[in-house]
Write a protein that holds these residues in place. Structure first.
Motif, PDB file in Angstrom:
ATOM      1  N   VAL A   1       0.656   1.884  -7.164  1.00 20.44           N
ATOM      2  CA  VAL A   1       0.663   0.985  -8.319  1.00 20.44           C
ATOM      3  C   VAL A   1       2.087   0.791  -8.829  1.00 20.44           C
ATOM      4  CG1 VAL A   1      -0.062   0.746 -10.729  1.00 20.44           C
ATOM      5  CG2 VAL A   1      -1.717   1.473  -9.001  1.00 20.44           C
TER       6      VAL A   1
ATOM      7  N   LEU B   1      -2.127   6.958  -5.315  1.00 20.06           N
ATOM      8  CA  LEU B   1      -2.534   5.780  -6.075  1.00 20.06           C
ATOM      9  C   LEU B   1      -1.470   5.391  -7.091  1.00 20.06           C
ATOM     10  CD1 LEU B   1      -4.699   3.685  -6.732  1.00 20.06           C
ATOM     11  CD2 LEU B   1      -5.689   5.335  -8.335  1.00 20.06           C
TER      12      LEU B   1
ATOM     13  N   CYS C   1       0.859  -1.185   0.000  1.00 17.75           N
ATOM     14  CA  CYS C   1       0.000   0.000   0.000  1.00 17.75           C
ATOM     15  C   CYS C   1       0.904   1.247   0.000  1.00 17.75           C
ATOM     16  CB  CYS C   1      -0.920  -0.016   1.216  1.00 17.75           C
ATOM     17  SG  CYS C   1      -0.134   0.425   2.777  1.00 17.75           S
TER      18      CYS C   1
END
Length: 130
Positions: A118, A114, A46
């Motif tokens: 990723v 985000l 994360c």
């Protein structure tokens, strides 16, 4: 002036205590802190994964290791420091501090988090993984 600076001073004391604890209890040694739930269940990092290791290195003055563990966390430490100083200055001067974050900034920070999450999970982004 005493009552006006209670908020910034108590906040600083809490953050300093948290950093002192993480600086003294090494997150690189297993068993001291819980595993990230997302990583534990899925193996996916994360945006916060490596944050404790980053804080530990930051407290010990090892900026390269802190950035390697979680560059986004280091950026967050610096943003917090700037906002905290502004808050303290406002409190000392007796002015209210009402930070406002525009929706564009909020969405941009979310999008960057985000993208960071990723990319650090892809083979070419392994340098961003802790």
């Amino acid at each position: 002036m005493g009552r006006r600076i209670v908020g910034p001073v108590v906040t600083f004391a809490g953050v300093a205590a948290a950093f002192a604890y993480v600086g003294s209890v090494d997150p690189n040694e297993p068993g001291h802190y819980p595993v990230c739930p997302l990583y534990g269940v899925t193996g996916v990092l994360c945006p916060g994964c490596g944050g404790l290791r980053s804080a530990h290195a930051f407290v010990h003055g090892d900026l390269a290791t802190a950035l390697g563990a979680n560059a986004a966390a280091v950026a967050g430490y610096l943003v917090f420091a700037v906002v905290w100083v502004i808050w303290l200055v406002h409190a000392v001067r007796g002015r209210p501090f009402r930070p406002r974050v525009s929706p564009l900034v909020g969405w941009s920070v979310g999008a960057l988090a985000l993208i960071f999450a990723v990319v650090r999970n892809l083979p070419f982004g392994s340098a961003l993984a802790p």
